[in-house]
Scaffold this motif. Structure first.
Motif, PDB file in Angstrom:
ATOM      1  N   CYS A 125       2.120  -1.799   4.251  1.00 45.35           N
ATOM      2  CA  CYS A 125       1.669  -0.453   3.902  1.00 45.35           C
ATOM      3  C   CYS A 125       2.673   0.613   4.329  1.00 45.35           C
ATOM      4  N   ALA A 138      -6.257   0.418   3.172  1.00 43.22           N
ATOM      5  CA  ALA A 138      -4.883   0.395   3.698  1.00 43.22           C
ATOM      6  C   ALA A 138      -4.651  -0.860   4.539  1.00 43.22           C
ATOM      7  N   THR A 174      -4.023  -4.181   2.579  1.00 42.78           N
ATOM      8  CA  THR A 174      -2.746  -4.425   1.925  1.00 42.78           C
ATOM      9  C   THR A 174      -1.897  -5.318   2.829  1.00 42.78           C
ATOM     10  N   TYR A 178       0.589   1.090   9.382  1.00 42.97           N
ATOM     11  CA  TYR A 178       1.707   1.466   8.522  1.00 42.97           C
ATOM     12  C   TYR A 178       2.994   0.820   9.026  1.00 42.97           C
ATOM     13  N   GLY A 186       0.829  -1.200   0.000  1.00 43.28           N
ATOM     14  CA  GLY A 186       0.000   0.000   0.000  1.00 43.28           C
ATOM     15  C   GLY A 186       0.865   1.252   0.000  1.00 43.28           C
ATOM     16  N   ARG A 187       0.485   2.224  -0.835  1.00 43.30           N
ATOM     17  CA  ARG A 187       1.154   3.540  -0.876  1.00 43.30           C
ATOM     18  C   ARG A 187       0.121   4.585  -0.488  1.00 43.30           C
TER      19      ARG A 187
END
Length: 250
Positions: free
Chosen positions: A122, A116, A119, A179, A102-103
């Protein structure tokens, strides 16, 4: 007027899936359907070893459900169909045989947080704060809850859901596991995503596929679960509270 799109670009065995909608990358039914199909297409393409999921534009990653479409829902069947769009995207990501990076370049709201979380790994910028705003408009993050809870835990998911009008920082998202890394700029984000994708594309694809199966172990029942959750949201969205609240966002 810019038009929405979903596109797949393949470069050096990396499949870049980019989605865009002029209203802060929100998700109407047609974009959700196209995104589901594109993920499946990339997953079945032998020329793709790893997938990068990104959105167009420099600001919001994804604003979640399209409010203009949600407002137009008139019955439970249509409501379930709309929210099933998010269920289908998450299940496509879950069942995709390729790892998905994920970006996240900017804010993620509601279904955007679900994307998000779905994924496999991320990366984000410092501007990628997150919010689960559904409870404040009279529904709840029912469809995305399983994938969000899987990634950040039930406690953090509950905190975000109950504190529905607060944007939680990218550092909060990193601390909770959404993240893997938070970069200062979009340029640094793109470099980190590219480096990781190139590295993964050079690994044994069979090992990557087995790893994907391990990551999503215990989620085989989600095909049914997420559709049941879509039914709940599809019913709640018809409430007077939600209809009245959503009119303010027009």
């Amino acid at each position: 007027m810019l038009e929405s799109y979903v596109k797949l670009t393949i470069n050096n065995e990396i499949g870049y899936i980019e989605f865009f909608h002029p209203n802060r990358n929100s998700m109407p039914s047609d974009v959700l359907l196209e995104l589901t199909q594109t993920i499946q297409e990339a997953g079945n393409n032998n020329a793709v070893k790893v997938i990068v999921l990104k959105s167009g534009g420099n600001r919001t990653f994804c604003a979640g459900a399209s409010f203009s479409e949600v407002i137009s829902i008139k019955d439970e069947i249509t409501g379930k169909q709309f929210f099933s769009g998010f269920a289908n995207v998450i299940n496509a990501m879950r069942k995709c045989p390729k790892l998905i990076i994920g970006r996240v370049q900017g804010k993620a709201v509601g279904g955007g947080v679900g994307l998000a979380a779905a994924t496999d790994y991320c990366l984000a910028t410092q501007y990628a704060s997150i919010r689960l705003s559904e409870l404040s408009i009279g529904i709840g993050p029912f469809v995305i809850e399983p994938v969000v809870s899987k990634k950040i835990g039930k406690t953090a998911m509950s905190q975000m859901t109950i504190d529905a009008e607060t944007f939680f920082s990218s550092e909060f998202a990193k601390d909770k596991g959404l993240y893997a890394e938070v970069l200062e700029t979009t340029e640094e984000l793109d470099e980190a995503v590219e480096n990781l994708a190139v590295k993964l594309a050079s690994y044994n694809p069979e090992a990557l596929q087995h790893m994907k199966t391990v990551i999503w172990e215990g989620t085989d029942h989600w095909d049914d679960l997420l559709l049941e959750r879509a039914k709940i949201s599809g019913k709640l969205v018809l409430s007077e509270f939600t209809k009245k609240t959503l009119k303010r966002f027009r």
